[in-house]
Design a protein around this motif. Structure first.
Motif, short mmCIF file in Angstrom:
data_model
loop_
_atom_site.label_atom_id
_atom_site.label_comp_id
_atom_site.label_asym_id
_atom_site.label_seq_id
_atom_site.Cartn_x
_atom_site.Cartn_y
_atom_site.Cartn_z
N ASP A 211 0.82 -1.17 0.08
CA ASP A 211 0.03 -0.24 -0.01
C ASP A 211 1.02 1.13 -0.02
OD1 ASP A 211 1.03 -0.22 2.42
OD2 ASP A 211 -0.96 -0.01 3.39
N ALA A 212 1.87 1.38 -1.11
CA ALA A 212 2.75 2.45 -1.19
C ALA A 212 2.10 3.72 -1.04
CB ALA A 212 3.38 2.51 -2.40
N VAL A 213 2.89 4.62 -0.42
CA VAL A 213 2.29 6.17 -0.04
C VAL A 213 2.54 6.96 -1.44
CG1 VAL A 213 2.41 7.98 1.56
CG2 VAL A 213 2.71 5.76 2.29
N LEU A 242 -3.81 2.33 -2.68
CA LEU A 242 -2.50 3.21 -2.36
C LEU A 242 -2.86 3.98 -1.31
CD1 LEU A 242 -1.13 3.67 -6.09
CD2 LEU A 242 -0.21 2.13 -4.42
N THR A 243 -2.07 4.65 -0.52
CA THR A 243 -2.49 5.62 0.25
C THR A 243 -1.81 6.88 0.42
OG1 THR A 243 -0.55 4.90 1.92
CG2 THR A 243 -2.59 3.67 2.26
N ARG A 244 -2.21 7.76 1.24
CA ARG A 244 -1.36 9.21 0.82
C ARG A 244 -0.84 9.71 2.06
NH1 ARG A 244 -4.44 12.11 -2.60
NH2 ARG A 244 -2.47 13.51 -2.83
N PRO A 245 0.05 10.85 2.03
CA PRO A 245 0.82 11.28 3.20
C PRO A 245 -0.22 11.74 3.95
CG PRO A 245 1.80 11.63 1.09
CD PRO A 245 0.59 11.37 0.75
N GLY A 247 -0.55 14.64 5.38
CA GLY A 247 -0.81 16.18 4.89
C GLY A 247 -1.57 16.13 3.88
N GLN A 248 -1.95 14.91 3.09
CA GLN A 248 -2.60 14.92 2.03
C GLN A 248 -3.90 14.19 2.00
OE1 GLN A 248 -0.35 14.17 -1.64
NE2 GLN A 248 1.41 15.13 -0.76
N ARG A 249 -4.48 13.95 3.42
CA ARG A 249 -5.85 13.05 3.44
C ARG A 249 -6.66 14.09 3.86
NH1 ARG A 249 -2.94 8.26 7.05
NH2 ARG A 249 -1.53 7.42 5.52
N PHE A 250 -6.95 15.47 3.42
CA PHE A 250 -8.02 16.39 3.80
C PHE A 250 -9.04 15.94 2.86
CE2 PHE A 250 -4.85 17.93 0.76
CZ PHE A 250 -5.60 18.21 -0.47
N SER A 251 -10.25 16.13 3.41
CA SER A 251 -11.76 16.04 2.84
C SER A 251 -12.46 17.08 2.57
CB SER A 251 -12.33 14.92 3.43
OG SER A 251 -12.55 15.41 4.82
N GLN A 265 6.13 18.46 2.84
CA GLN A 265 4.76 17.55 3.01
C GLN A 265 4.69 16.73 1.58
OE1 GLN A 265 1.26 20.16 3.45
NE2 GLN A 265 2.49 21.23 4.94
N LEU A 266 5.69 16.92 0.56
CA LEU A 266 5.45 16.10 -0.58
C LEU A 266 6.23 14.89 -0.48
CD1 LEU A 266 6.32 18.93 -3.27
CD2 LEU A 266 3.97 17.70 -2.81
N ASP A 267 7.06 14.50 0.40
CA ASP A 267 7.66 13.17 0.78
C ASP A 267 6.91 12.26 0.77
OD1 ASP A 267 10.14 12.33 0.54
OD2 ASP A 267 11.03 13.54 2.33
N ALA A 268 7.18 10.87 0.05
CA ALA A 268 6.23 9.62 0.08
C ALA A 268 7.13 8.69 -0.70
CB ALA A 268 4.93 9.98 -0.79
N ASP A 269 6.55 7.44 -0.80
CA ASP A 269 7.18 6.46 -1.52
C ASP A 269 7.25 6.94 -3.10
OD1 ASP A 269 7.69 4.96 0.64
OD2 ASP A 269 5.40 4.16 0.44
N TYR A 270 6.40 7.52 -3.49
CA TYR A 270 6.14 7.87 -4.91
C TYR A 270 5.57 9.32 -5.09
CZ TYR A 270 6.95 3.10 -5.90
OH TYR A 270 7.51 1.74 -5.84
#
Length: 329
Positions: A211-213, A242-245, A247-251, A265-270
């Motif tokens: 479940d890469a970020v 796939l999942t999100r960082p 700071g990017q799970r806002f709704s 805030q952009l750091d992730a697996d991809y």
């Protein structure tokens, strides 16, 4: 047409199948395939009965309704009409980040350009301000707009012919596909195509085993925009397991502004990004180069139109294919 003709479409094709091209080949060209060939046959059958077709009207509840002259005014309408084998006679356009002056993005030309004469579609102004008089001269039997359109404009359009409105906005793209399909009498085909996409995404999630970020960012004028789960690309990421960082799970909305100071805030697996919208690219900054995802070589530039500006099943499949290409099986 005098009688109802039902077009049976195959499941949504992927880039593993041969590609058609209308213009010089881009990296993401993929096939409309049998969909387009069958649609051409449908249009040819309709041409001999044009007078009757011009008198027809569309119904959002009649699954047998058939339309031949459609004007599309908003995001996703063109994509979905072509996917269902219908070439609109008129189109309101937005400025395309990666397209020609017709306002039709490259990914649409790549997908459908060999099967349909997209250059024959009449422009009827910009999405924000369509030319009502020009629309009327096209003698449509259906106009597609959305619920966010000005009521005065919708009243004018209803004076021309049947108007069906979708929700608009990327978060409701699946529902909007159904509304459009009902309007043109092709709900079964649309449901089959959506189900094929969702199975494709879920099968990849099951077979991938992780479940890469995934991080999503784009440029808009001189701003940077984080793309959340309620966006088209965000929904595809979710469909693919796939999942999100954090700071990017806002709704609360589809997008949030990002300041240069908060590049971490952009750091992730991809990381998937596009700065074609005019913003000065972050990619030259030290803060960008220091991101772990950049150091790992997992930051990828993507097509702005498909990933961030449109909301359709065609764009969703494009994004899913991109994700599979980069993340792997």
């Amino acid at each position: 047409m005098g009688t109802s003709l039902v077009l049976k479409l195959p499941t949504l094709p992927t880039r593993d199948q041969p590609s058609f091209r209308h213009r010089p080949v881009t990296r993401r060209a993929f096939l409309g395939g049998t969909v387009g060939v069958a649609a051409v046959a449908l249009l040819a059958a309709c041409s001999g009965d044009e007078e009757d077709a011009d008198d027809s009207t569309a119904s959002s509840t009649d699954s047998d309704a058939q339309t031949t002259r459609v004007v599309a005014l908003n995001t996703g309408h063109l994509d979905h009409l072509l996917l269902l084998g219908i070439v609109p006679v008129g189109l309101a356009v937005a400025k395309s980040a990666n397209g020609d002056p017709s306002g039709i993005p490259d990914y649409i030309y790549d997908r459908f350009g060999e099967s349909f004469d997209l250059d024959a579609i009449e422009q009827v102004g910009l999405r924000a301000e369509p030319d009502v008089e020009k629309i009327a001269t096209l003698e449509p039997d259906l106009i597609l707009s959305n619920d966010r359109a000005d009521e005065a404009l919708l009243t004018q359009l209803r004076g021309i012919t049947t108007v069906v409105t979708t929700n608009g906005g990327s978060e409701l793209w699946k529902e909007d596909l159904g509304i459009l399909a009902d309007a043109v009498g092709k709900r079964e085909e649309a449901d089959d195509l959506l189900a094929a996409y969702e199975k494709n995404a879920s099968d990849w999630a099951d077979n991938r085993g992780n479940d890469a970020v995934v991080s999503l960012v784009r440029g808009r004028n001189d701003e940077y925009i984080l793309t959340g789960p309620s966006s088209l690309s965000g929904s595809v990421v979710e469909d693919a397991g796939l999942t999100r960082p954090d700071g990017q799970r806002f709704s609360d909305t589809a997008n949030h502004d990002l300041s240069v100071e908060n590049t971490d805030q952009l750091d992730a697996d991809y990381l998937f990004y596009s700065f074609d919208g005019g913003a000065e690219s972050l990619t030259d900054s030290a803060s960008w180069r220091n991101l772990e995802v950049v150091k790992a070589g997992n930051a990828y530039a993507v097509d702005m139109d498909a990933w961030f500006l449109n909301a359709s099943l065609v764009a969703a499949q494009y994004i899913l294919d991109d994700l599979k290409d980069r993340i792997g099986e």
